[in-house]
Design a protein around this motif. Structure first.
Motif, PDB file in Angstrom:
ATOM      1  N   TYR A  42       0.818  -1.214   0.000  1.00 48.38           N
ATOM      2  CA  TYR A  42       0.000   0.000   0.000  1.00 48.38           C
ATOM      3  C   TYR A  42       0.854   1.268   0.000  1.00 48.38           C
ATOM      4  O   TYR A  42       0.475   2.276  -0.610  1.00 48.38           O
ATOM      5  N   ALA A  43       1.994   1.232   0.696  1.00 50.39           N
ATOM      6  CA  ALA A  43       2.856   2.415   0.705  1.00 50.39           C
ATOM      7  C   ALA A  43       3.389   2.715  -0.694  1.00 50.39           C
ATOM      8  O   ALA A  43       3.377   3.870  -1.143  1.00 50.39           O
ATOM      9  N   SER A  44       3.832   1.676  -1.399  1.00 49.63           N
ATOM     10  CA  SER A  44       4.294   1.881  -2.775  1.00 49.63           C
ATOM     11  C   SER A  44       3.149   2.301  -3.689  1.00 49.63           C
ATOM     12  O   SER A  44       3.344   3.089  -4.626  1.00 49.63           O
ATOM     13  N   LEU A  45       1.945   1.784  -3.438  1.00 54.23           N
ATOM     14  CA  LEU A  45       0.789   2.153  -4.251  1.00 54.23           C
ATOM     15  C   LEU A  45       0.454   3.631  -4.088  1.00 54.23           C
ATOM     16  O   LEU A  45       0.190   4.341  -5.073  1.00 54.23           O
ATOM     17  N   ILE A  46       0.484   4.122  -2.848  1.00 52.93           N
ATOM     18  CA  ILE A  46       0.206   5.547  -2.605  1.00 52.93           C
ATOM     19  C   ILE A  46       1.269   6.419  -3.260  1.00 52.93           C
ATOM     20  O   ILE A  46       0.962   7.441  -3.889  1.00 52.93           O
ATOM     21  N   ALA A  47       2.538   6.012  -3.132  1.00 51.51           N
ATOM     22  CA  ALA A  47       3.616   6.786  -3.756  1.00 51.51           C
ATOM     23  C   ALA A  47       3.495   6.781  -5.275  1.00 51.51           C
ATOM     24  O   ALA A  47       3.752   7.796  -5.935  1.00 51.51           O
ATOM     25  N   THR A  48       3.074   5.654  -5.849  1.00 52.48           N
ATOM     26  CA  THR A  48       2.920   5.576  -7.309  1.00 52.48           C
ATOM     27  C   THR A  48       1.786   6.470  -7.794  1.00 52.48           C
ATOM     28  O   THR A  48       1.915   7.166  -8.809  1.00 52.48           O
ATOM     29  N   ILE A  49       0.676   6.458  -7.071  1.00 55.16           N
ATOM     30  CA  ILE A  49      -0.449   7.338  -7.446  1.00 55.16           C
ATOM     31  C   ILE A  49      -0.031   8.797  -7.361  1.00 55.16           C
ATOM     32  O   ILE A  49      -0.337   9.618  -8.250  1.00 55.16           O
TER      33      ILE A  49
END
Length: 293
Positions: A42-49
């Motif tokens: 989820y942390a990488s997903l938020i950073a990617t968005i």
């Protein structure tokens, strides 16, 4: 009455048996969904968005703002493209547009790579003793992404500082337009030479008493271009925040992987020692049994 009760019980049992497979399937699907959701970084997903949003704002608004700048220079400052291979402001704007295309494509791919790295790292940590093992190559890839993300963060800081320059120039131009409406009879001028847009030998100056200046201030093109540059600056800042977020995520994953590797080595040594003790104990038991017989 007894027959009616028995038939009712049979109906309930038949109904339960018919619904039992569906409930089992639903439970299996629920457990599978929970397992899949647990493996999402989820942390990488938020950073990617955040990275995609920042790059989209910077590239889209920056491209349109550069196009608006060309129209303003040609319409109100009466500038024209020079013939030949001379490096003028219009050629520089075209180069910036191509750079924007490259940034959009490069960071789209880089965001996907970071998401894939986040998935693999999360899977490696959660399934440490399963089929997926943490390898030295995986740790090297994580370290490489940390270094690359740090360099990209510095690059985006430079892009943010560079994007603030047109915002400053358009703010000055917007301020001059506002002051002409507030102060009657004010004669203010804007010379493009002070911003380095034209050479010292060229005089491209526009004053408040000229008709072009009045038409420029009344048009919506100036206001739109100014706000597009502001949004592009905000997008570059969002990309910087995304890079910082990625650095925190990658550093945390690196620490987790490092600790997991140590734990994996400890468990391997422990299992080997237990196996050796078991072999020694079984050998002694066989020797005692042979001595007894």
């Amino acid at each position: 009455m007894i027959r009616g009760a028995n038939s009712e019980v049979k109906r309930e049992r038949t109904h339960w048996y018919s619904n039992a497979p569906l409930e089992i399937i639903m439970q299996g699907c629920f457990e599978c969904c929970i397992k899949c959701l647990g493996g999402i970084p989820y942390a990488s997903l938020i950073a990617t968005i955040l990275l995609y949003a920042g790059v989209a704002l910077f590239c889209g608004c920056g491209h349109e703002a550069l196009s608006g700048t060309v129209n303003i220079l040609q319409t109100y400052f009466e500038m024209a493209r020079t013939a030949g291979d001379t490096l003028d402001v219009f050629t520089m704007i075209d180069i910036f547009k191509y750079v924007i295309y490259g940034i959009a494509a490069a960071f789209f791919v880089y965001g996907i790579l970071l998401m894939v790295e986040g998935f693999f790292t999360t899977g490696a940590i959660k399934d440490l003793y399963g089929d997926f093992k943490i390898t030295t190559c995986g740790r090297c890839v994580s370290a490489w992404f940390i270094m690359l993300t740090y360099l990209f963060m510095l690059a985006w800081l430079g892009v943010t500082a560079f994007t603030s320059l047109p915002v400053y120039m358009y703010f000055n131009l917007w301020t001059i337009c506002r002051n002409t409406t507030l102060v009657e009879g004010a004669n203010l001028c804007l010379d493009l030479r002070q911003f380095g847009i034209v050479t010292i030998g060229e005089e491209k100056k526009i004053c408040t008493v000229s008709e072009n200046f009045l038409r420029m201030c009344e048009s919506t093109e100036l206001n739109m271009t100014f706000h597009l540059f502001i949004v592009a600056l905000a997008g570059a800042g969002a990309a910087v925040i995304a890079m910082v977020h990625y650095l925190m995520v990658l550093s945390a994953n690196w620490a987790y992987v490092k600790d997991a590797c140590r734990m994996q080595k400890y468990e391997d040594i422990k299992s080997k020692e237990e196996q050796e003790l078991h072999d020694i104990h079984s050998t002694r038991s066989k020797e005692r049994l042979n001595a007894y017989t």
